[in-house]
Scaffold this active site. Structure first.
Site, PDB file in Angstrom:
ATOM      1  CG  MET A  99      -1.891  -1.176   1.267  1.00  0.00           C
ATOM      2  SD  MET A  99      -3.193  -0.852   2.533  1.00  0.00           S
ATOM      3  CE  MET A  99      -2.256  -1.019   3.930  1.00  0.00           C
ATOM      4  CG  ASP A 100       4.958   2.757  -2.102  1.00  0.00           C
ATOM      5  OD1 ASP A 100       5.348   3.489  -1.129  1.00  0.00           O
ATOM      6  OD2 ASP A 100       5.771   2.928  -3.071  1.00  0.00           O
TER       7      ASP A 100
END
Length: 234
Positions: free
Chosen positions: A1-2
């Site tokens: 979840m960058d």
């Protein structure tokens, strides 16, 4: 979840808002996956390497995770409405005791659900997972040697059952946001035959059509990927 921080910075949002939006995105993606018939979803929330960030930033993230875990534990949360089982994967001993207890509580209250399984990787790296599994396997075999009644050979299944990710099958698709093309120490053991998808979208900006495109790409390569999976399992 960058991409949570960059998402907020690009929109001149207050610090921490990007992670809040990212949490809402995670909820939406779970629903989208369920609609598409995807039962197992794994999200990389916090790496062991993230502990190297500034202490104040790490504490804010720990506080946010505590808040969200407590929220998900409540009866009216979406995990209860959708009957989603939550599994927290990683070296939980690295978390502070209140957060570790909250993680265990969340896993307990959702353990009976089976419509979907959401694994959230916290205090996780694949290298740490592999070392943990090998150590646990060796300890188990050592006890069997002392017992002298069982086969003491060490094989692949012995190691895999001690993986943090043993609860879920190997991923068929790995989606990397923010335009990155590296796995960043995520599911290295499990992803040898996975379809790797990189999207320029930051995590809070990812949506339904990004997921659909990833699934369609996977379907186009399904025969090839199945062949590679058989080779990995030989």
């Amino acid at each position: 979840m960058d991409g949570n921080r960059r998402f907020a910075k690009k929109r001149n949002m207050a610090e921490g808002v990007g992670h809040e939006v990212g949490f809402q995105t995670l909820k939406s993606m779970i629903v989208f996956c369920m609609d598409l018939g995807v039962k197992y979803v794994t999200a990389y929330a916090f790496s062991i390497d993230n502990f190297r960030r500034k202490p104040a930033e790490v504490q804010k993230l720990m506080d946010l995770m505590m808040e969200k875990m407590k929220h998900l534990t409540e009866d009216e949360s979406f995990v209860h409405q959708k009957q989603v089982r939550i599994h927290i994967a990683g070296n939980l001993e690295l978390l502070n005791p209140p957060l570790r207890d909250a993680a265990k509580r969340l896993m307990e209250v959702t353990a009976g659900y089976s419509k979907a399984v959401l694994t959230i990787c916290i205090a996780y790296t694949s290298s740490n997972e592999i070392v943990h599994a090998v150590r646990e396997s060796c300890e188990e075999k050592r006890n069997q040697i002392e017992d002298q009644t069982k086969d003491v050979s060490l094989d692949l299944l012995d190691i895999e059952k001690h993986m943090y990710m043993a609860i879920a099958p190997d991923p068929e698709i790995v989606i990397r946001t923010s335009g990155e093309n590296r796995l960043s120490n995520f599911l290295l053991w499990q992803s040898c035959s996975s379809q790797l998808v990189s999207t320029a979208a930051l995590w809070p900006g990812i949506g339904f059509w990004h997921l659909v495109c990833a699934v369609l790409d996977f379907q186009r390569n399904h025969i090839y990927l199945e062949k590679k999976k058989k080779q990995c399992n030989q």
